[in-house]
Motif scaffolding. Structure first.
Motif, mmCIF file in Angstrom:
data_model
loop_
_atom_site.group_PDB
_atom_site.id
_atom_site.type_symbol
_atom_site.label_atom_id
_atom_site.label_comp_id
_atom_site.label_asym_id
_atom_site.label_seq_id
_atom_site.Cartn_x
_atom_site.Cartn_y
_atom_site.Cartn_z
ATOM 1 N N ARG A 111 0.859 -1.324 -0.067
ATOM 2 C CA ARG A 111 0.201 -0.076 0.123
ATOM 3 C C ARG A 111 1.009 1.176 0.013
ATOM 4 N N VAL A 112 0.579 2.199 -0.889
ATOM 5 C CA VAL A 112 1.368 3.271 -0.852
ATOM 6 C C VAL A 112 0.051 4.407 -0.853
ATOM 7 N N GLY A 113 -0.120 5.312 0.001
ATOM 8 C CA GLY A 113 -1.041 6.168 0.310
ATOM 9 C C GLY A 113 -2.433 5.299 0.670
ATOM 10 N N ASN A 114 -3.229 5.405 -0.374
ATOM 11 C CA ASN A 114 -4.691 4.612 -0.217
ATOM 12 C C ASN A 114 -4.779 3.708 -1.248
ATOM 13 N N VAL A 115 -3.665 3.387 -2.062
ATOM 14 C CA VAL A 115 -3.596 2.541 -3.355
ATOM 15 C C VAL A 115 -3.085 1.162 -2.605
ATOM 16 N N ILE A 116 -4.013 0.221 -2.690
ATOM 17 C CA ILE A 116 -3.469 -1.130 -2.195
ATOM 18 C C ILE A 116 -3.513 -1.983 -3.383
ATOM 19 N N ARG A 117 -2.472 -2.936 -3.281
ATOM 20 C CA ARG A 117 -2.376 -4.062 -4.534
ATOM 21 C C ARG A 117 -2.084 -5.355 -3.798
ATOM 22 N N ILE A 118 -2.859 -6.446 -4.294
ATOM 23 C CA ILE A 118 -2.725 -7.678 -3.559
ATOM 24 C C ILE A 118 -2.205 -8.635 -4.775
ATOM 25 N N ALA A 119 -1.516 -9.497 -4.344
ATOM 26 C CA ALA A 119 -0.955 -10.382 -5.443
ATOM 27 C C ALA A 119 -0.761 -12.011 -4.554
#
Length: 149
Positions: A111-119
């Motif tokens: 997560r950077v700021g409000n951006v979340i990435r899942i793998a």
């Protein structure tokens, strides 16, 4: 002939200047988080950093007087994480990647700021999560060695 020599000199000069400037900018943009992480079990882990790259919270053992290792080897695999500044230091990239040689389901989250990435990934594969945001954003990363996110 003179035009060719001048043009070649100009191109070479700009190339050398650009590589010097680009190299120094890339070096200056590298954020190095602080805190020594020691963790070996198969439990889930997370680390939250402030905008400057210092550890502010973690469920893993930390000692913030030392530099962090951007990789953790644990009982069933490896977790790699880091954040970088790019675009002349205006943006931040957060990276969290997990590999398991023991479990069929595992995952990583960034997560950077409000951006979340899942793998998520399977046995002997990398789960790679990369999030992007502003340079002033905080960076957080997680891994789950025994299940998906």
């Amino acid at each position: 002939m003179k035009k060719t020599v001048y043009l070649a000199t100009l191109v070479l000069s700009l190339g050398l200047f650009g590589s010097f400037l680009g190299g120094s900018v890339a070096f200056a943009d590298k954020q190095e988080p602080y805190g020594d992480i020691t963790h070996t079990s198969d439990s889930e882990g997370y680390i939250h950093f402030d905008p400057e790259g210092n550890i502010v919270e973690s469920n893993l053992g930390t000692n913030t007087s030392k530099k962090t290792r951007p990789a953790i080897n644990h009982e069933s695999g490896r977790w790699v994480y880091f954040s970088d500044l790019y675009d002349w230091g205006r943006k931040k990239k957060g990276y969290s990647s997990h590999y398991s040689f023991k479990y069929n389901r595992h995952g990583a989250k960034a997560r950077v700021g409000n951006v979340i990435r899942i793998a998520n990934a399977g046995f002997k594969q990398w789960a790679v999560a990369t999030a992007y945001g502003k340079s002033s954003d905080t960076f957080s990363c997680w891994y789950n060695p025994t299940g998906w996110y």
